[in-house]
Design an enzyme around this catalytic site. Structure first.
Site, mmCIF file in Angstrom:
data_model
loop_
_atom_site.group_PDB
_atom_site.id
_atom_site.type_symbol
_atom_site.label_atom_id
_atom_site.label_comp_id
_atom_site.label_asym_id
_atom_site.label_seq_id
_atom_site.Cartn_x
_atom_site.Cartn_y
_atom_site.Cartn_z
ATOM 1 N N ARG A 43 0.843 -1.196 0.000
ATOM 2 C CA ARG A 43 0.000 0.000 0.000
ATOM 3 C C ARG A 43 0.876 1.243 0.000
ATOM 4 O O ARG A 43 2.105 1.164 0.085
ATOM 5 C CB ARG A 43 -0.907 0.006 1.238
ATOM 6 C CG ARG A 43 -0.126 -0.034 2.551
ATOM 7 C CD ARG A 43 -1.038 -0.247 3.730
ATOM 8 N NE ARG A 43 -0.283 -0.269 4.990
ATOM 9 C CZ ARG A 43 -0.814 -0.527 6.176
ATOM 10 N NH1 ARG A 43 -2.104 -0.798 6.268
ATOM 11 N NH2 ARG A 43 -0.057 -0.524 7.268
ATOM 12 N N ASP A 67 5.816 -7.777 1.418
ATOM 13 C CA ASP A 67 5.207 -7.124 2.575
ATOM 14 C C ASP A 67 4.872 -8.175 3.624
ATOM 15 O O ASP A 67 4.418 -9.278 3.275
ATOM 16 C CB ASP A 67 3.934 -6.363 2.193
ATOM 17 C CG ASP A 67 3.671 -5.189 3.134
ATOM 18 O OD1 ASP A 67 3.560 -5.425 4.356
ATOM 19 O OD2 ASP A 67 3.589 -4.045 2.658
ATOM 20 N N ASP A 116 9.060 -10.959 5.863
ATOM 21 C CA ASP A 116 9.379 -10.157 7.039
ATOM 22 C C ASP A 116 10.837 -9.732 6.914
ATOM 23 O O ASP A 116 11.743 -10.528 7.122
ATOM 24 C CB ASP A 116 9.159 -10.982 8.308
ATOM 25 C CG ASP A 116 9.464 -10.204 9.579
ATOM 26 O OD1 ASP A 116 9.943 -9.047 9.479
ATOM 27 O OD2 ASP A 116 9.246 -10.761 10.681
ATOM 28 N N VAL A 117 11.060 -8.478 6.551
ATOM 29 C CA VAL A 117 12.421 -8.036 6.256
ATOM 30 C C VAL A 117 13.324 -8.056 7.481
ATOM 31 O O VAL A 117 14.555 -8.016 7.355
ATOM 32 C CB VAL A 117 12.430 -6.623 5.626
ATOM 33 C CG1 VAL A 117 11.674 -6.611 4.315
ATOM 34 C CG2 VAL A 117 11.871 -5.578 6.597
ATOM 35 N N TYR A 140 12.071 6.294 14.926
ATOM 36 C CA TYR A 140 11.884 6.381 13.473
ATOM 37 C C TYR A 140 12.942 7.288 12.844
ATOM 38 O O TYR A 140 13.609 6.905 11.873
ATOM 39 C CB TYR A 140 10.480 6.900 13.172
ATOM 40 C CG TYR A 140 10.171 7.007 11.701
ATOM 41 C CD1 TYR A 140 9.830 5.875 10.960
ATOM 42 C CD2 TYR A 140 10.217 8.238 11.045
ATOM 43 C CE1 TYR A 140 9.540 5.973 9.603
ATOM 44 C CE2 TYR A 140 9.922 8.334 9.693
ATOM 45 C CZ TYR A 140 9.593 7.211 8.985
ATOM 46 O OH TYR A 140 9.315 7.303 7.644
ATOM 47 N N LYS A 146 16.003 6.300 10.175
ATOM 48 C CA LYS A 146 16.110 6.890 8.843
ATOM 49 C C LYS A 146 17.449 7.614 8.668
ATOM 50 O O LYS A 146 18.016 7.620 7.565
ATOM 51 C CB LYS A 146 14.939 7.836 8.591
ATOM 52 C CG LYS A 146 13.586 7.116 8.492
ATOM 53 C CD LYS A 146 13.584 6.056 7.388
ATOM 54 C CE LYS A 146 12.232 5.417 7.204
ATOM 55 N NZ LYS A 146 12.218 4.436 6.095
#
Length: 225
Positions: free
Chosen positions: A21, A42, A64-65, A156, A160
């Site tokens: 998505r 995903d 699942d990365v 987060y 990043k």
């Protein structure tokens, strides 16, 4: 010579994480429109789709990365199905509820780092050997403005920022495997002139295959200098 048309990525295989998505799905649709065979990954896909399922001209696969076994299975499936991987887009990312740094739950910190940063490395490690074999390939790591400006989403932003650093590390170690050609610059200019770059403004775009970072890094780490 066109940069964006239905044949510009024909014959290439693109793997996109976080692809069910939002931004990930849009990336998949654009790559498919350019002729690529797209593999959507995903963790939100059903468990039974660990074997790729075709949908809308793309292949969807649960992955699942953050899990090395899941990533290894994905890479093996891509190699068996296509024998190549030309593009990896590390888009998968999660966040946590805003909290003060002194109160941020360490289990939430670890959860966000496992997906956003560890996951990007695992996918790159698993798929880049096929790029080495082809002596070509692209890895796109999707970061965030949170990498440059702290927010209340503590973990987060940190992941990043780490992803930006990981991208530079990839450039230093893997970039020198490519020799620049005039069309490399021509393609970038064509991109900047097109509607596809409409949301890019005021950026200093360095196109050197990682040469500058690698040269400075080697100078810094050479004790003879």
């Amino acid at each position: 010579m066109t940069v964006f048309d239905g044949a510009s990525l024909r014959g290439r295989v693109a793997v996109v994480t976080g692809a069910s998505r939002g931004i990930g799905l849009s990336i998949c649709e654009h790559l498919r429109a350019m002729g690529a065979q797209v593999v959507q990954l995903d963790v939100l896909f059903p468990e039974e789709s660990e074997v790729p399922v075709e949908a809308n001209g793309m292949l969807a696969m649960r992955c699942d990365v953050a899990d090395p076994a899941s990533v290894a299975l994905m890479a093996s499936t891509v190699r068996t199905a296509f024998g190549r991987c030309d593009v990896l887009v590390n888009n998968a990312g999660i966040t946590a509820s805003p909290a003060a740094l002194e109160d941020f739950p360490i289990d939430e910190w670890d959860r966000v780092f496992r997906v956003n940063l560890r996951g990007a490395l695992l996918c790159a490690q698993a798929l880049v050997p096929m790029m080495f074999e082809a002596q070509a390939g692209s890895i796109v790591n999707v970061a965030s403005i949170s990498a440059r400006s702290p927010t209340r989403a503590v973990a987060y932003g940190a992941t990043k920022a780490g992803l930006r650093a990981l991208t530079q590390q990839m450039a230093v170690e893997w970039g020198p495997r490519r020799i620049g050609r005039p069309e490399d610059i021509g393609g970038i200019v064509a991109f900047l002139a097109s509607d596809a770059s409409g949301y890019i403004n005021g950026e200093d775009i360095v196109a050197d295959g990682g040469f500058l970072k690698a040269a400075l890094n080697n100078l810094y780490n050479n004790p003879a200098q």
